[in-house]
Design an enzyme around this catalytic site. Structure first.
Site, PDB file in Angstrom:
ATOM      1  N   HIS A 338     -18.896  26.274 -41.048  1.00  0.00           N
ATOM      2  CA  HIS A 338     -18.143  26.638 -39.842  1.00  0.00           C
ATOM      3  C   HIS A 338     -18.720  27.883 -39.149  1.00  0.00           C
ATOM      4  O   HIS A 338     -18.288  28.226 -38.038  1.00  0.00           O
ATOM      5  CB  HIS A 338     -16.672  26.921 -40.190  1.00  0.00           C
ATOM      6  CG  HIS A 338     -15.834  25.685 -40.365  1.00  0.00           C
ATOM      7  ND1 HIS A 338     -15.967  24.827 -41.424  1.00  0.00           N
ATOM      8  CD2 HIS A 338     -14.827  25.172 -39.605  1.00  0.00           C
ATOM      9  CE1 HIS A 338     -15.087  23.840 -41.325  1.00  0.00           C
ATOM     10  NE2 HIS A 338     -14.386  24.018 -40.228  1.00  0.00           N
ATOM     11  N   GLY A 339     -19.632  28.586 -39.814  1.00  0.00           N
ATOM     12  CA  GLY A 339     -20.198  29.794 -39.208  1.00  0.00           C
ATOM     13  C   GLY A 339     -19.101  30.815 -38.930  1.00  0.00           C
ATOM     14  O   GLY A 339     -18.134  30.923 -39.687  1.00  0.00           O
ATOM     15  N   GLU A 363      -3.276  30.154 -65.028  1.00  0.00           N
ATOM     16  CA  GLU A 363      -3.322  29.175 -66.129  1.00  0.00           C
ATOM     17  C   GLU A 363      -4.589  29.360 -66.976  1.00  0.00           C
ATOM     18  O   GLU A 363      -5.146  28.415 -67.515  1.00  0.00           O
ATOM     19  CB  GLU A 363      -3.142  27.741 -65.625  1.00  0.00           C
ATOM     20  CG  GLU A 363      -1.790  27.582 -64.939  1.00  0.00           C
ATOM     21  CD  GLU A 363      -1.196  26.190 -64.971  1.00  0.00           C
ATOM     22  OE1 GLU A 363      -1.618  25.379 -65.803  1.00  0.00           O
ATOM     23  OE2 GLU A 363      -0.277  25.941 -64.166  1.00  0.00           O
ATOM     24  N   SER A 366     -11.415  31.736 -65.817  1.00  0.00           N
ATOM     25  CA  SER A 366     -12.624  30.988 -66.191  1.00  0.00           C
ATOM     26  C   SER A 366     -13.169  31.492 -67.530  1.00  0.00           C
ATOM     27  O   SER A 366     -13.662  30.711 -68.351  1.00  0.00           O
ATOM     28  CB  SER A 366     -13.698  31.143 -65.111  1.00  0.00           C
ATOM     29  OG  SER A 366     -13.284  30.487 -63.939  1.00  0.00           O
TER      30      SER A 366
END
Ligand code: COS
Length: 383
Positions: A338-339, A363, A366
């Site tokens: 989208h720039g 939850e 990572s």
């Protein structure tokens, strides 16, 4: 008992139609106000979204995991706040009761959770116990014919509107699972107070706040399963399912971001042609599509494994790690495609870019998923 193929298709189609026609047009308003209109909640209730995987015995639709993730992928195609409202009731807000509740506890709460009349929430995290959940300090002291709760829970999803809190609290000493029990605490019990709603980076409309217990007296019947010492293990089992559900939501969100990217790339012209015709834009679309497909395949495979009754702690963490990181990359590419327009709030990708950041945190971060994956893999190879 899985749904027959026609019924499942009808349900997936009805959810997609509801998301596209009803929720997508409301995204900007909910982001602005932080409020999901009551009428939308009622429509979600009518669709059965609060009780997708709760047994029909308690008024739910009784979906298996594969069916549930297919619906979660559809719900993932819009602002996560909508999914958060209903998804908590079929996930972390009810699963402890489903897995370990007594018949009486199930009968008391599951029908109202399945209908969406009662909103559930899961109170594990504390100011000093995030990733290290075993170090939680909230205490449940046995006192006469009940317990007295003291402590603070943090970032509790749906707490501002919850009627029921699943609370993990300490009934013993030490950094060990057997010291933690789980309690079903009804909102309005004297001694509960709520913090101010958290002001977050994204996911406006998904409400979170602190829940504070100050000499909060609860009856012995609030102890989940009627047994002390199972709270932590139950919480981990709840998260095994929750992590798969969140992974499915990430797949849906990635598909939406890809659709937004393609739409923009085919409309926007530079150097006299559609930017979709430029190979460097195409490379980003191709990478996003490939990764979304990989995550989808992983989630479906893990869900089917769970439906066969096999352990999926490893797979749930693999899915959570890959799908949440994946959607972060897809959102980043969507903004890039989208720039400058991707950086302003007129386009939804700016908002989704912020929304998806949470998926890598809640939850289990990572890094926690990596830890679980490594442990399970090493265990499997040492057996
Ligand atoms: N299913 C069932 N039992 C489990 C389990 C699972 N998936 N994972 C762990 N357990 C059990 C272990 O078997 C162990 O039981 P025993 O004491 O009987 O041996 C016990 O729970 C403690 O587990 P472990 O020794 O692995 O604890 P650790 O403190 O080392 O690590 C992690 C636990 C880090 C994995 C856990 O604290 C965790 O997931 N943290 C992240 C919390 C989180 O996701 N928070 C988000 C809040 S909810 S939105």
């Amino acid at each position: 008992m899985p749904l027959d193929a026609d019924t499942l298709t009808l349900l997936v189609d009805a959810t997609r139609k509801f998301v596209t026609e009803r929720l997508v047009p409301l995204e900007a308003e909910v982001a602005e106000t932080g409020v999901i209109p009551d009428a939308v909640r009622e429509e979600m209730q009518a669709l059965g979204l609060f009780g997708l995987s709760i047994s029909p015995e308690y008024g739910g639709l009784g979906l298996n995991m594969e069916e549930e993730v297919l619906i979660a992928m559809e719900l993932g195609r819009t602002s996560p706040a909508f999914r958060s409202l209903a998804g908590t009731n079929i996930g972390i807000g009810s699963q402890a009761i489903v897995l370990a509740g007594t018949d009486e506890q199930r009968a008391r709460y599951l029908p109202r959770l399945a209908s969406g009349e009662l909103i559930g929430s899961f109170a594990l995290t504390e100011p000093e116990a995030g990733s290290d959940a075993l170090s939680l300090r909230t205490s449940a002291r046995r006192d006469g014919d009940g317990y007295v709760l003291n402590g603070t829970k943090r970032f509790i999803t749906n707490a501002p509107i919850a009627g029921l809190y699943t609370v993990m609290a300490r009934t013993g000493e030490g950094h060990r699972a057997g010291a933690i029990s789980c309690f079903l605490v009804e909102a309005g019990t004297p001694g509960i107070s709520l913090g101010k709603p958290d002001r977050k980076m994204g996911q406006a409309g998904a409400l979170t706040c602190d829940v504070v217990f100050d000499d909060c007296r609860i009856p012995a019947s609030a102890l989940l399963g009627g047994e002390e010492g199972n709270g932590f293990r139950t919480a981990m089992r709840v998260l095994d399912k929750g992590r798969l559900h969140i992974s499915a939501v990430c797949v849906g969100m990635a598909e939406r971001l890809i659709a937004e990217s393609v739409r923009y790339a085919t409309e926007r012209k530079q150097f006299g042609q559609r930017i979709a015709d430029f190979q460097l834009i195409q490379a980003m679309i191709a990478d996003s599509q490939t990764e979304a497909y990989a995550a989808k395949a992983m989630v479906l495979d893990a869900a089917r494994k769970r439906d066969r009754g096999e352990p999926t702690t490893l797979e749930a963490s693999c899915c959570k790690l890959f799908a949440t990181e994946m959607v972060g990359r897809v959102a980043d590419r969507a903004v890039q495609i989208h720039g400058g327009s991707g950086y302003i709030s007129e386009y939804p990708v700016e908002r989704f870019y912020r929304d998806v950041r949470l998926f890598r945190l809640y939850e289990g971060t990572s890094q926690i998923q990596q830890l679980v994956i490594a442990r399970e893999t090493i265990k499997a190879h040492s057996a």
